[in-house]
Design a protein around this motif. Structure first.
Motif, short mmCIF file in Angstrom:
data_model
loop_
_atom_site.label_atom_id
_atom_site.label_comp_id
_atom_site.label_asym_id
_atom_site.label_seq_id
_atom_site.Cartn_x
_atom_site.Cartn_y
_atom_site.Cartn_z
N HIS A 242 3.17 36.68 75.86
CA HIS A 242 3.09 35.94 77.11
C HIS A 242 3.63 36.74 78.31
N ALA A 243 3.84 38.04 78.10
CA ALA A 243 4.54 38.84 79.10
C ALA A 243 3.86 38.83 80.46
N MET A 244 2.54 38.69 80.46
CA MET A 244 1.82 38.76 81.73
C MET A 244 1.33 37.39 82.19
N ALA A 245 1.90 36.30 81.63
CA ALA A 245 1.49 34.96 82.06
C ALA A 245 1.79 34.75 83.54
N THR A 246 2.88 35.35 84.01
CA THR A 246 3.22 35.29 85.43
C THR A 246 2.58 36.47 86.14
N THR A 247 1.78 36.19 87.16
CA THR A 247 1.12 37.27 87.89
C THR A 247 2.11 37.92 88.85
N PRO A 248 1.85 39.16 89.22
CA PRO A 248 2.72 39.82 90.20
C PRO A 248 2.84 39.03 91.50
N PHE B 160 5.24 36.12 90.95
CA PHE B 160 6.62 36.59 90.85
C PHE B 160 7.14 37.05 92.21
N ASP B 161 6.32 37.78 92.93
CA ASP B 161 6.73 38.28 94.25
C ASP B 161 7.04 37.12 95.20
N GLY B 162 6.25 36.05 95.12
CA GLY B 162 6.51 34.89 95.97
C GLY B 162 7.84 34.24 95.66
N ALA B 163 8.13 34.08 94.37
CA ALA B 163 9.41 33.50 93.96
C ALA B 163 10.56 34.44 94.32
N ILE C 195 17.34 28.61 98.95
CA ILE C 195 18.01 28.48 97.66
C ILE C 195 17.30 27.43 96.82
N GLY C 196 17.03 26.28 97.42
CA GLY C 196 16.32 25.23 96.70
C GLY C 196 14.91 25.65 96.33
N SER C 197 14.22 26.32 97.24
CA SER C 197 12.85 26.78 96.98
C SER C 197 12.82 27.81 95.87
N SER C 198 13.81 28.70 95.86
CA SER C 198 13.89 29.72 94.81
C SER C 198 14.09 29.08 93.45
N ALA C 199 15.01 28.12 93.37
CA ALA C 199 15.27 27.44 92.11
C ALA C 199 14.01 26.73 91.61
N GLN C 200 13.29 26.07 92.52
CA GLN C 200 12.07 25.37 92.14
C GLN C 200 10.98 26.33 91.71
N ALA C 201 10.86 27.45 92.41
CA ALA C 201 9.81 28.42 92.10
C ALA C 201 10.01 29.02 90.71
N PRO D 260 8.88 48.58 81.07
CA PRO D 260 8.73 48.06 82.44
C PRO D 260 7.88 46.81 82.47
N LEU D 261 8.22 45.89 83.37
CA LEU D 261 7.50 44.63 83.49
C LEU D 261 7.43 44.22 84.95
N LEU D 262 6.29 43.68 85.39
CA LEU D 262 6.09 43.12 86.72
C LEU D 262 6.38 44.13 87.84
N ARG D 263 7.65 44.37 88.15
CA ARG D 263 7.97 45.28 89.28
C ARG D 263 8.16 46.71 88.83
#
Length: 217
Positions: free
Chosen positions: A24-30, A33-36, A51-57, A117-120
């Motif tokens: 499932h390593a690539m289930a989250t798209t770049p 992830f970059d948005g969060a 802070i709240g938006s980050s936690a929700q993301a 390496p993953l995502l970034r």
């Protein structure tokens, strides 16, 4: 025999978790992830809404990848930061403890498979540790996370993976090491780490020069 059986079962479970994580390593798209991450970086400036938006993301991303240690680490750090958004002592403690529990879980999940390496372009082992270190150093001293932070930081600095990590990440690690060394009155070490940032011309070089000037001679 009972201990051996338990050990085999534990190894099997860890292997299964590693295989599941890899699948499932690539289930989250770049982009996701970059948005969060952008929300997280804004949250680190003290922006309560971010802070709240980050936690929700990161909580949302975790629903698709519940055993991804990187996402768990950022979710934990974001949750811990929510302690700064309330005046209620019991709420502060709840946010801090819940966040630290997530970070502990993320660290426990790390295996050699997470050196890739993953995502970034960052190994999960490095990214999770740095997120944990910064959070452990930020929580109040009575939560007793300082020693763990120092140990994790030493592990990162000694890791052969650090040399091939992106320059901006290495700069952040060196700045964190300099900050901790200054707090512990290890001024020679602080100068050394700040010098690494400057010598490498990392994105944090200007901040490193300012901090270097502020260290007593």
């Amino acid at each position: 025999m009972v201990h051996l059986s338990f050990t085999r079962r534990l190894r099997h479970l860890l292997l299964a978790a590693t295989v599941a994580w890899a699948s499932h390593a690539m289930a989250t798209t770049p982009a996701q992830f970059d948005g969060a991450l952008a929300q997280f970086q804004q949250a680190r400036t003290g922006d309560a809404a971010a802070i709240g938006s980050s936690a929700q993301a990161f909580a949302a991303l975790l629903k698709a990848e519940p055993i991804n240690p990187v996402l768990i680490a950022y979710a934990g750090a974001s949750t811990a930061m929510q302690a700064t958004t309330t005046w209620l002592p019991w709420s502060k403690m709840a946010y801090a403890e819940d966040g630290l529990a997530l970070l502990d879980k993320a660290l426990t999940l790390l295996t050699p498979a997470h050196n890739a390496p993953l995502l970034r372009g960052l190994p999960a082992t490095l990214e999770v540790r740095l997120v944990a270190v910064n959070t452990f150093l930020a929580v109040p001293g009575f939560m007793n996370r300082g020693a763990r932070a120092a140990k994790l930081l030493d592990e990162m600095l000694a890791s052969p993976l650090l040399a091939s990590a992106p320059l901006g990440f290495r700069g952040e690690v060196w700045l964190t090491a300099a900050h901790l060394a200054t707090q512990e009155h290890r001024l020679q070490d602080a100068r050394k780490y700040l010098g690494e940032v400057i010598k490498a011309n990392a994105p944090q070089a200007e901040a490193a020069r300012a901090q270097l000037k502020a260290i007593p001679s």
